[in-house]
Design an enzyme around this catalytic site. Structure first.
Site, PDB file in Angstrom:
ATOM      1  N   ASP A 187      -4.261   2.595   6.884  1.00  7.88           N
ATOM      2  CA  ASP A 187      -3.397   3.183   5.871  1.00  7.88           C
ATOM      3  C   ASP A 187      -2.270   3.999   6.504  1.00  7.88           C
ATOM      4  O   ASP A 187      -2.505   4.829   7.383  1.00  7.88           O
ATOM      5  CB  ASP A 187      -4.237   4.083   4.953  1.00  7.88           C
ATOM      6  CG  ASP A 187      -3.433   4.694   3.828  1.00  7.88           C
ATOM      7  OD1 ASP A 187      -2.936   3.933   2.981  1.00  7.88           O
ATOM      8  OD2 ASP A 187      -3.283   5.929   3.809  1.00  7.88           O
ATOM      9  N   ALA A 188      -1.037   3.768   6.046  1.00  4.85           N
ATOM     10  CA  ALA A 188       0.142   4.601   6.354  1.00  4.85           C
ATOM     11  C   ALA A 188       0.178   5.098   7.795  1.00  4.85           C
ATOM     12  O   ALA A 188       0.139   6.302   8.067  1.00  4.85           O
ATOM     13  CB  ALA A 188       0.211   5.774   5.385  1.00  4.85           C
ATOM     14  N   HIS A 212       2.581   5.291   9.707  1.00  2.98           N
ATOM     15  CA  HIS A 212       3.767   6.102   9.997  1.00  2.98           C
ATOM     16  C   HIS A 212       3.468   7.588   9.866  1.00  2.98           C
ATOM     17  O   HIS A 212       4.251   8.415  10.327  1.00  2.98           O
ATOM     18  CB  HIS A 212       4.926   5.705   9.071  1.00  2.98           C
ATOM     19  CG  HIS A 212       4.533   5.587   7.635  1.00  2.98           C
ATOM     20  ND1 HIS A 212       4.067   4.404   7.097  1.00  2.98           N
ATOM     21  CD2 HIS A 212       4.509   6.497   6.633  1.00  2.98           C
ATOM     22  CE1 HIS A 212       3.784   4.604   5.812  1.00  2.98           C
ATOM     23  NE2 HIS A 212       4.043   5.854   5.510  1.00  2.98           N
ATOM     24  N   GLU A 242      -0.449  -0.597   7.629  1.00 10.19           N
ATOM     25  CA  GLU A 242       0.542  -0.311   6.601  1.00 10.19           C
ATOM     26  C   GLU A 242       1.576   0.582   7.270  1.00 10.19           C
ATOM     27  O   GLU A 242       1.286   1.726   7.620  1.00 10.19           O
ATOM     28  CB  GLU A 242      -0.068   0.411   5.404  1.00 10.19           C
ATOM     29  CG  GLU A 242       0.981   0.704   4.326  1.00 10.19           C
ATOM     30  CD  GLU A 242       0.563   1.766   3.328  1.00 10.19           C
ATOM     31  OE1 GLU A 242       1.192   1.829   2.258  1.00 10.19           O
ATOM     32  OE2 GLU A 242      -0.375   2.529   3.616  1.00 10.19           O
ATOM     33  N   HIS A 296       8.028  -7.647  -0.507  1.00 11.21           N
ATOM     34  CA  HIS A 296       7.649  -7.280  -1.878  1.00 11.21           C
ATOM     35  C   HIS A 296       8.851  -6.788  -2.669  1.00 11.21           C
ATOM     36  O   HIS A 296       9.094  -7.220  -3.802  1.00 11.21           O
ATOM     37  CB  HIS A 296       6.573  -6.195  -1.882  1.00 11.21           C
ATOM     38  CG  HIS A 296       6.371  -5.588  -3.237  1.00 11.21           C
ATOM     39  ND1 HIS A 296       7.114  -4.507  -3.675  1.00 11.21           N
ATOM     40  CD2 HIS A 296       5.554  -5.921  -4.270  1.00 11.21           C
ATOM     41  CE1 HIS A 296       6.768  -4.213  -4.911  1.00 11.21           C
ATOM     42  NE2 HIS A 296       5.815  -5.045  -5.292  1.00 11.21           N
ATOM     43  N   ASN A 298       0.949   2.917  -8.452  1.00  3.19           N
ATOM     44  CA  ASN A 298       1.856   4.053  -8.363  1.00  3.19           C
ATOM     45  C   ASN A 298       2.976   4.005  -9.393  1.00  3.19           C
ATOM     46  O   ASN A 298       3.888   4.837  -9.362  1.00  3.19           O
ATOM     47  CB  ASN A 298       2.430   4.158  -6.949  1.00  3.19           C
ATOM     48  CG  ASN A 298       1.418   4.725  -5.973  1.00  3.19           C
ATOM     49  OD1 ASN A 298       0.607   5.576  -6.328  1.00  3.19           O
ATOM     50  ND2 ASN A 298       1.434   4.250  -4.741  1.00  3.19           N
TER      51      ASN A 298
END
Length: 581
Positions: free
Chosen positions: A244-245, A247, A281, A309, A383
């Site tokens: 997950d994430a 960054h 991600e 996307h 979200n």
């Protein structure tokens, strides 16, 4: 049984096991570690007290029977008798399916999800990607505020249920990917700071202090996250991890945590004799994330591609707010750029960020399968204020176009559960916090976030209302008829084509050829001998193929081959897959 815990600043450590207290001793061979023995076996409850403080769960707990705040329990992984003979299934040629255990079925358990795996086999997917499973407060939630990174959320069924799920998936030929969160831990039930410097104020993230990957004490913190990742792959026979994430992993050390993790995963794959992989991600659009370590990259095996996307979403919906703005200026051109180059923002100016963003992929060095392509995910649906899927605003024909782009495009396809039958249920943001103050803060924060974008607070679903989760459960009666059955059949046909024609899993991005007309609203691309044409406009479009020597492999609406002039007349909101003769 021997117990151990890392607590470098503690003066005393006490093990509380099966109702008895045992003083632990410092480990002379490992700085900061405490060890000691006690009578225990599978299921025995225990915890640690730091300097005569309260009894806390083990940071490396394998099971939390009473939730994040309760005592830990011993897990003997050797007790489970694995049934499936499994040689593994790697990422090249894969089709992934993102699944949230708590809403895949009304029961919301791993066993109930396992009972529905035959549906995925019939669909043609190769891997199930499970959203996070670590313990979190209450019964229902997305899983991204988990703690106890070795344990499985007890309401889902706990450790044994995950093994049964993986075993059943492997028996059916399905690989299993697990979403893991290393960038933060949940605010509730997170007792790591009591034991050591697991977090640092050197860096800050959207969740507060960063996980300590580069400050003093970070060697053991990195080992904590590495050990957790490898445990899923080894003890539960998981095939890959979605990170997950990444960054938000603040790390200034010369060897980045992701490089260390990819090195360890590759070594474990050699040890166990089956392919293992990592999927990041990443919001960075940095090719180094998925470039091999030998070529100076971090060695992560693949990453989600949000640019694809965003381009598809704007082309089909016309939305242009927020990060969609740059894609919406010329949406079909944006789709074409991602199909041929991977990233849309490859150094270009991002109006959403107010700066240049990204870096070009070297298409000769990075295989297309290292990017995951999708038209919907838990993030991109959940979200939104109402958790509305594409199926709630688009025609079945446009949903078919989204499927064609995702499944026949150059990237590793990933579907979000229910997408394959145009599910009519939303997927909303829901929580079950047991702390009343935290519950109210989450409720207010969610509504305030969307009020800033013009939403009335009463129109935003209450995350703490059990009905919000219930509305988000899939309705398994839907695929049996109507447009749901037709969309499901279309996905099955497209996935079967992807498996049948090698051109559709060709990893060479430079071999993808695209043509489009923004005004006429058509786009066509070629992958070897396979051609795909889409008309996302309402009116019929004439698509110049330049040849008549093609035959239809699959068409959403009945369509004749191209005429003498080489023009393919494609009905509005439809698509077709063709084979060059």
């Amino acid at each position: 049984m021997q117990f151990e815990v890392w607590a470098p600043e503690a003066e005393r450590m006490t093990l509380h096991c099966a109702g008895a207290a045992h003083a632990l001793e410092r480990d002379p061979a490992r700085a900061g570690w405490w060890t000691g023995g006690a009578e225990a076996g599978d299921g025995t409850r225990y915890g640690f007290a730091v300097d005569d403080g309260p009894v806390l769960p083990d940071p490396r707990s394998r099971r939390q029977p009473d939730g994040p705040d309760g005592l830990s329990a011993v897990v003997d992984h050797g007790r489970y008798a694995w049934r499936a003979e499994w040689a593994g299934r790697g990422l090249p040629g894969a089709v992934l399916y993102e699944l949230h255990v708590g809403t895949y079925t009304p029961e919301g358990t791993l066993d109930a999800a396992a009972a529905r795996l035959e549906h995925l086999v019939e669909l043609g997917v190769t891997h199930v990607e499970l959203m996070p499973l670590c313990p979190f407060p209450g019964r229902h939630g997305w899983g991204y505020e988990g703690v106890s990174l070795w344990a499985v959320h007890e309401p889902y069924g706990g450790p044994e249920a995950l093994k049964r799920f993986v075993d059943r998936a492997h028996e059916l030929g399905l690989g299993v990917v697990l979403d893991v969160v290393h960038n933060h831990l949940g605010p509730s039930g997170n007792y790591l700071p009591a034991f050591g410097p697991y977090f640092t104020d050197t860096h800050h993230t959207p969740w507060g202090s960063a996980v300590n990957l580069d400050a003093p004490g970070s060697d053991e913190v990195r080992a904590y996250f590495l050990g957790s990742a490898l445990a899923w792959l080894r003890d539960y026979r998981i095939d890959g991890l979605r990170l997950d994430a990444v960054h938000a992993l603040a790390d200034t050390r010369a060897c980045h945590f992701l490089e260390e993790l990819s090195t360890a995963v590759d070594a474990l794959a050699e040890e166990v004799g089956r392919p293992l992989f990592l999927i990041a991600e990443s919001d960075l659009n940095d090719p180094r994330v998925i470039t091999s370590r030998a070529e100076g990259g971090l060695g992560v095996h693949a990453q989600w591609n949000d640019d694809f996307h965003h381009a598809v979403h704007t082309a089909l919906t016309g939305e242009d707010q927020g990060y969609y703005a740059d894609f919406a200026r010329a949406p079909l051109a944006a789709v074409a750029k991602t199909l041929t180059g991977g990233f849309f923002h490859d150094g270009t100016y991002s109006s959403f960020r107010g700066r240049g963003h990204g870096r070009p992929l070297d298409r000769t060095r990075v295989s297309a399968h290292r990017l995951l392509g999708y038209s919907q995910t838990h993030d991109q649906v959940g979200n939104r204020a109402l958790g509305d899927r594409l199926s709630m605003s688009l025609s079945p024909g446009l949903l078919a176009c989204a499927a064609a782009l995702t499944v026949t495009g150059p990237f590793t396809p990933m579907l979000f559960m229910g997408e394959e039958w145009a599910a009519g249920t939303p997927w909303q943001f829901f929580t079950d916090h047991t702390d009343p103050e935290l519950a109210e803060a989450v409720r207010r924060g969610r509504r305030r976030e969307f009020a800033a974008h013009g939403w009335a607070e009463e129109d935003v679903p209450d995350p703490q209302d059990p009905a919000t989760r219930d509305r988000s459960c899939l309705d398994w009666s839907e695929p049996e008829g109507g447009h749901h059955a037709r969309v499901l059949d279309w996905y099955r046909r497209l996935i079967a084509l992807r498996h049948a024609y090698a051109d559709l899993s060709d990893p060479d991005l430079s071999d993808v050829k695209v043509a489009f007309d923004e005004e006429a609203r058509w786009l066509a691309f070629r992958r070897g001998d396979v051609r795909v044409a889409l008309n996302v406009g309402k009116e019929s479009a004439a698509v110049p193929l330049g040849t008549r020597s093609v035959r239809v492999l699959a068409a959403w609406e009945p369509v004749d081959g191209p005429g003498e002039d080489g023009l393919l007349h494609l009905p509005g909101e439809s698509c077709v897959v063709l084979l060059q003769q």
